[in-house]
Design an enzyme around this catalytic site. Structure first.
Site, PDB file in Angstrom:
ATOM      1  N   ILE A 148       0.812  -1.224   0.000  1.00  0.00           N
ATOM      2  CA  ILE A 148       0.000   0.000   0.000  1.00  0.00           C
ATOM      3  C   ILE A 148       0.844   1.274   0.000  1.00  0.00           C
ATOM      4  O   ILE A 148       0.312   2.359  -0.248  1.00  0.00           O
ATOM      5  CB  ILE A 148      -0.957   0.011   1.209  1.00  0.00           C
ATOM      6  CG1 ILE A 148      -0.191  -0.171   2.523  1.00  0.00           C
ATOM      7  CG2 ILE A 148      -2.012  -1.077   1.057  1.00  0.00           C
ATOM      8  CD1 ILE A 148      -1.066  -0.152   3.771  1.00  0.00           C
ATOM      9  N   ALA A 149       2.114   1.186   0.280  1.00  0.00           N
ATOM     10  CA  ALA A 149       2.976   2.376   0.277  1.00  0.00           C
ATOM     11  C   ALA A 149       4.432   1.946   0.194  1.00  0.00           C
ATOM     12  O   ALA A 149       4.794   0.824   0.576  1.00  0.00           O
ATOM     13  CB  ALA A 149       2.754   3.214   1.528  1.00  0.00           C
ATOM     14  N   ASP A 155       9.086  14.457  10.584  1.00  0.00           N
ATOM     15  CA  ASP A 155       8.743  14.224   9.178  1.00  0.00           C
ATOM     16  C   ASP A 155       7.222  14.250   9.013  1.00  0.00           C
ATOM     17  O   ASP A 155       6.633  13.365   8.393  1.00  0.00           O
ATOM     18  CB  ASP A 155       9.311  12.890   8.692  1.00  0.00           C
ATOM     19  CG  ASP A 155       9.295  12.777   7.163  1.00  0.00           C
ATOM     20  OD1 ASP A 155       9.205  13.825   6.495  1.00  0.00           O
ATOM     21  OD2 ASP A 155       9.356  11.645   6.649  1.00  0.00           O
ATOM     22  N   VAL A 162       5.362  -0.562   2.894  1.00  0.00           N
ATOM     23  CA  VAL A 162       4.292  -0.939   3.803  1.00  0.00           C
ATOM     24  C   VAL A 162       3.293  -1.833   3.069  1.00  0.00           C
ATOM     25  O   VAL A 162       2.864  -1.512   1.947  1.00  0.00           O
ATOM     26  CB  VAL A 162       3.577   0.312   4.366  1.00  0.00           C
ATOM     27  CG1 VAL A 162       2.467  -0.094   5.322  1.00  0.00           C
ATOM     28  CG2 VAL A 162       4.574   1.227   5.067  1.00  0.00           C
ATOM     29  N   LYS A 184       5.477  -2.997   7.971  1.00  0.00           N
ATOM     30  CA  LYS A 184       6.511  -2.183   7.324  1.00  0.00           C
ATOM     31  C   LYS A 184       7.813  -2.970   7.330  1.00  0.00           C
ATOM     32  O   LYS A 184       8.292  -3.382   8.387  1.00  0.00           O
ATOM     33  CB  LYS A 184       6.689  -0.847   8.053  1.00  0.00           C
ATOM     34  CG  LYS A 184       7.739   0.044   7.403  1.00  0.00           C
ATOM     35  CD  LYS A 184       7.838   1.392   8.095  1.00  0.00           C
ATOM     36  CE  LYS A 184       8.885   2.255   7.409  1.00  0.00           C
ATOM     37  NZ  LYS A 184       9.002   3.593   8.039  1.00  0.00           N
ATOM     38  N   GLY A 218      11.884   1.774   3.124  1.00  0.00           N
ATOM     39  CA  GLY A 218      11.007   0.656   3.423  1.00  0.00           C
ATOM     40  C   GLY A 218       9.743   0.689   2.611  1.00  0.00           C
ATOM     41  O   GLY A 218       9.496   1.601   1.813  1.00  0.00           O
ATOM     42  N   GLY A 266       8.541   3.795   0.574  1.00  0.00           N
ATOM     43  CA  GLY A 266       9.356   4.957   0.888  1.00  0.00           C
ATOM     44  C   GLY A 266      10.799   4.720   0.511  1.00  0.00           C
ATOM     45  O   GLY A 266      11.137   3.730  -0.152  1.00  0.00           O
ATOM     46  N   GLY A 267      11.655   5.651   0.943  1.00  0.00           N
ATOM     47  CA  GLY A 267      13.060   5.565   0.587  1.00  0.00           C
ATOM     48  C   GLY A 267      13.766   4.366   1.187  1.00  0.00           C
ATOM     49  O   GLY A 267      14.670   3.806   0.578  1.00  0.00           O
TER      50      GLY A 267
END
Length: 411
Positions: free
Chosen positions: A19-20, A138, A27, A42, A25, A22-23
């Site tokens: 579902i997501a 963040d 999720v 995650k 990791g 990032g730099g």
């Protein structure tokens, strides 16, 4: 190991859907087979899984997030170091909904009420974290989750803090997303609770306008946060909300509202009355008079504050200086009577003696008298000091008799 759909972690968490990402990791929506409930997992990216320092960062993130308990913070349920060739992962509360960034792309500009609901919820969650001694560092729309049930939760707590505490943090390294980076972070200073609130103000601006205030290359955006004033908000934004956004995005951290709990409270008040002014917790609201400066046309029934200006419902009492006007009238009248008396006094030599004034008494003896000097004591009339001619002088009588006698002899 590559993360794929259906992969089973530790025989308990089955990956269902990513579902997501990032730099460092990604999720996944997962299924907790042990408790029979959905979860969010995650995982640290494979390229960082063998790096001891990145693994330490990930572990600290789990510790920080697990220590927080608030309805507005996504909870952490479990954590694994990833032994046996597995990448480290943490298991979090799954929020059925979408990220705030997705909602902005679809809905922004949002309504005033919606914006205030989000600001109040995020500020309340930040207040809980700050009270525990943690700074998110963040805060951004991608880290705010909107549940289908109306819940609003912050996720990814502790990532920036863990990275900042790691030995990989070097001079010149910026922690956080440039679009929401506070000015103090842009110049290399440590992020604080005020930095989280600045990011919240930038998010509010984006919710109201549909775009962040500063856009462009990352370096240009970072410099704009440091040097460029916030662009004006649309005129349709109520003054109370506009003032709150302006205060949250102040360049000076000390000028921003604090603490986060007060920001949540103010947003809640604005939700009921968007026109209300904004304030810091130690200040009087901007739309309310400072005690002692109550407007004269505003009645404040029942106010009894010693030493402060007050206006009551009854008529204003008379001025206490009742002697001022009578004294002024009496003095003027006395002066007028004295002037008339002096002018009407008979101009004769029989005026009473003038007593020298005190100023004349201390005049230097050698000073020459002037016309303005007091007149000397009046003398008695001249006819009272001299005898009439040809009277009372025996010598003159004898002389006249002698002359007269000689005259008769000559004739």
């Amino acid at each position: 190991m590559t993360s794929t759909t259906g992969r089973l972690l530790d025989g308990r968490y089955r990956l269902v859907e990513r579902i997501a990402a990032g730099g460092q990791g990604e999720v996944w929506r997962a299924e907790d087979l042990g408790l029979g409930r959905p979860a969010a997992v995650k995982l640290l990216r494979g390229e960082y899984a063998d790096n001891a320092e990145f693994r330490e960062r990930f572990r600290r993130e789990a510790q920080h997030a697990a220590g927080l308990s608030h309805p507005g913070i996504a909870q952490v349920f479990d954590y694994s170091e990833g032994d046996g060739g597995e990448a480290p992962y943490l298991v979090m509360e799954y929020v059925a909904g979408e990220s705030l960034s997705a909602a902005i792309a679809r809905e922004a500009p949002m309504s005033v009420a919606r914006v205030l609901d989000i600001v109040a919820a995020v500020a309340s969650a930040l207040a809980s974290a700050h009270a525990a001694g943690l700074v998110h560092r963040d805060v951004k729309p991608g880290n705010v989750l909107l549940g289908g049930d109306g819940s609003i939760k912050i996720t990814d707590f502790g990532i920036a803090r863990a990275m900042d505490a790691s030995s990989l943090t070097r001079t010149g390294t910026l922690m956080g997303t440039p679009l929401y980076l506070a000015p103090e972070q842009a110049i290399g200073r440590p992020a604080t609770a005020a930095s989280d609130l600045y990011a919240l103000g930038i998010i509010a601006f984006e919710l109201l306008t549909g775009r962040p205030p500063y856009e462009g290359p990352p370096t240009a955006v970072v410099l704009a946060h440091r040097d460029t004033p916030l662009p004006p908000l649309p005129s349709s934004v109520p003054p109370g909300l506009a003032g709150l956004v302006q205060a949250l995005t102040a360049k000076d951290p000390a000028a921003r509202p604090h603490p986060a709990a007060a920001v949540a409270e103010q947003a809640t008040l604005l939700r009921a009355d968007p026109g209300t002014g904004t304030r810091r917790p130690d200040e009087t609201p901007l739309d309310q008079p400072v005690p002692g400066d109550t407007p004269l046309d505003q009645a404040v029934p029942g106010v009894r504050r010693e030493g402060l200006t007050q206006v009551l419902d009854q008529p204003v009492p008379p001025v206490r200086r009742r002697w001022a006007l009578p004294l002024a009238l009496g003095g003027g009248l006395a002066l007028l009577v004295g002037l008339v008396t002096w002018t009407a006094w008979p101009a004769s030599d029989h005026r009473p003696a003038v007593v020298p004034s005190p100023s004349a008494a201390i005049r230097h003896p050698s000073a020459t008298p002037t016309k303005a000097s007091p007149r000397p004591v009046a003398k008695r009339p001249r006819h009272a000091t001299h005898a009439p001619p040809h009277r009372g002088n025996p010598d003159k009588k004898a002389k006249r008799a002698k002359h007269g006698k000689h005259g008769k002899d000559r004739h």
